[in-house]
Design a protein around this motif. Structure first.
Motif, PDB file in Angstrom:
ATOM      1  N   GLY A  12       0.808  -1.218   0.000  1.00  0.00           N
ATOM      2  CA  GLY A  12       0.000   0.000   0.000  1.00  0.00           C
ATOM      3  C   GLY A  12       0.841   1.267   0.000  1.00  0.00           C
ATOM      4  O   GLY A  12       0.307   2.370   0.031  1.00  0.00           O
ATOM      5  N   GLY A  14       2.577   2.242  -2.465  1.00  0.00           N
ATOM      6  CA  GLY A  14       2.672   2.754  -3.830  1.00  0.00           C
ATOM      7  C   GLY A  14       3.884   2.217  -4.567  1.00  0.00           C
ATOM      8  O   GLY A  14       4.187   2.635  -5.685  1.00  0.00           O
ATOM      9  N   THR A  17       3.225   0.753  -8.197  1.00  0.00           N
ATOM     10  CA  THR A  17       3.006   1.806  -9.196  1.00  0.00           C
ATOM     11  C   THR A  17       4.317   2.485  -9.557  1.00  0.00           C
ATOM     12  O   THR A  17       4.647   2.664 -10.728  1.00  0.00           O
ATOM     13  CB  THR A  17       2.047   2.876  -8.616  1.00  0.00           C
ATOM     14  N   ARG A 124      -5.159   3.250   2.474  1.00  0.00           N
ATOM     15  CA  ARG A 124      -5.016   3.050   1.026  1.00  0.00           C
ATOM     16  C   ARG A 124      -5.419   1.642   0.620  1.00  0.00           C
ATOM     17  O   ARG A 124      -6.066   1.441  -0.401  1.00  0.00           O
ATOM     18  CB  ARG A 124      -3.568   3.282   0.587  1.00  0.00           C
ATOM     19  N   MET A 125      -5.016   0.640   1.421  1.00  0.00           N
ATOM     20  CA  MET A 125      -5.327  -0.750   1.054  1.00  0.00           C
ATOM     21  C   MET A 125      -6.818  -1.029   1.149  1.00  0.00           C
ATOM     22  O   MET A 125      -7.381  -1.707   0.304  1.00  0.00           O
ATOM     23  CB  MET A 125      -4.549  -1.729   1.931  1.00  0.00           C
ATOM     24  N   ALA A 127      -9.086   1.105   0.649  1.00  0.00           N
ATOM     25  CA  ALA A 127      -9.709   1.838  -0.454  1.00  0.00           C
ATOM     26  C   ALA A 127      -9.560   1.114  -1.793  1.00  0.00           C
ATOM     27  O   ALA A 127     -10.417   1.213  -2.653  1.00  0.00           O
ATOM     28  CB  ALA A 127      -9.124   3.243  -0.549  1.00  0.00           C
ATOM     29  N   ARG A 128      -8.444   0.332  -1.986  1.00  0.00           N
ATOM     30  CA  ARG A 128      -8.248  -0.284  -3.302  1.00  0.00           C
ATOM     31  C   ARG A 128      -9.095  -1.543  -3.468  1.00  0.00           C
ATOM     32  O   ARG A 128      -9.314  -1.998  -4.602  1.00  0.00           O
ATOM     33  CB  ARG A 128      -6.759  -0.562  -3.574  1.00  0.00           C
ATOM     34  N   ARG A 130      -8.852  -4.830  -3.125  1.00  0.00           N
ATOM     35  CA  ARG A 130      -8.439  -6.052  -3.805  1.00  0.00           C
ATOM     36  C   ARG A 130      -8.974  -7.261  -3.038  1.00  0.00           C
ATOM     37  O   ARG A 130      -9.230  -7.169  -1.838  1.00  0.00           O
ATOM     38  CB  ARG A 130      -6.903  -6.076  -3.864  1.00  0.00           C
ATOM     39  N   ASP A 133      -7.495  -8.135   0.193  1.00  0.00           N
ATOM     40  CA  ASP A 133      -7.396  -6.992   1.104  1.00  0.00           C
ATOM     41  C   ASP A 133      -8.521  -6.940   2.143  1.00  0.00           C
ATOM     42  O   ASP A 133      -9.213  -5.937   2.274  1.00  0.00           O
ATOM     43  CB  ASP A 133      -7.378  -5.673   0.314  1.00  0.00           C
ATOM     44  N   GLU A 171       1.826  11.091  -6.853  1.00  0.00           N
ATOM     45  CA  GLU A 171       2.609  10.122  -7.604  1.00  0.00           C
ATOM     46  C   GLU A 171       3.818  10.809  -8.266  1.00  0.00           C
ATOM     47  O   GLU A 171       4.927  10.278  -8.244  1.00  0.00           O
ATOM     48  CB  GLU A 171       1.693   9.527  -8.678  1.00  0.00           C
TER      49      GLU A 171
END
Ligand code: AMP
Length: 185
Positions: A12, A14, A17, A124-125, A127-128, A130, A133, A171
């Motif tokens: 998480g 980043g 990415t 963040r995790m 929110a994604r 997966r 997760d 980012e």
């Protein structure tokens, strides 16, 4: 041996990415062991079947299996030609020792720790969203990270190969910090 970079960071943070962006910028091969395992799960290979339960629980796949996978991948021609950015490996000091041995004792050229605090990566995790997760898996992975992966920071530091980068910000901001340190080597 060509350029070998390692990117470390909590799940998480980043790092996946940023690793993809960095691989593109420097023309090195991005090797994500998490992606390799998820591909094996999706393909239903024997490795995938063994790894799935472990990954769903947020545990680490065994060192022997992981070292075998990475050893094999590092022998491929594309890596010999272009160098590699390892993302998700090593995760334990046993994996780091094995990596140094695979590379002929010297270890990777640089390990970058993308530093993002626990509260932020948890948000963040979640929110994604997966599949792997769940809240239990997230806290288990973060616990494991502190216990098993944090000593890796010491491993790299002792060898003068550790660079810590602040992973908070956009980012683009984080990418700029990363390219600053990588371009210097
Ligand atoms: P990641 O995408 O890097 O967060 O990896 C997803 C999951 O794959 C992890 O939670 C572990 O279960 C497994 N995994 C990936 N890389 C490794 C590794 N180097 N050692 C052990 N388990 C790994």
């Amino acid at each position: 041996m060509p350029l070998v970079l390692v990117i470390l960071g909590r799940q998480g943070s980043g790092k996946g990415t940023q690793a993809a962006l960095l691989a593109e910028r420097y023309g090195v091969v991005h090797v994500s062991t998490g992606d390799m395992l998820r591909a094996a799960v999706a393909a239903g290979t024997e490795l995938g079947l063994r790894a799935k339960a472990v990954m769903d629980a947020g545990d680490l796949v065994g060192d022997d299996i992981m070292i075998g996978i990475v050893d094999e991948r590092l022998a491929d021609d594309d890596i010999e030609a272009h160098g590699v950015l390892l993302d998700g490996f090593p995760r334990t000091t046993a994996q780091a020792d094995a990596l140094a041995e695979i590379l002929g004792g010297t270890g990777p050229d640089m390990a970058i720790n993308l530093d993002v605090p626990i509260d932020e990566v948890t948000d963040r995790m979640l929110a994604r969203g997966r599949d792997d997760d769940t809240e239990e898996a997230i806290s288990r992975r973060l616990e494991l990270y502190e216990a098993e992966t944090a000593p890796l920071l010491a491993w790299f530091e002792e060898r003068g190969r550790l660079t810590v980068i602040d992973g908070l910000g956009t980012e683009d901001e984080v990418f700029a910090r990363l390219t600053d340190v990588i371009s210097a080597i």
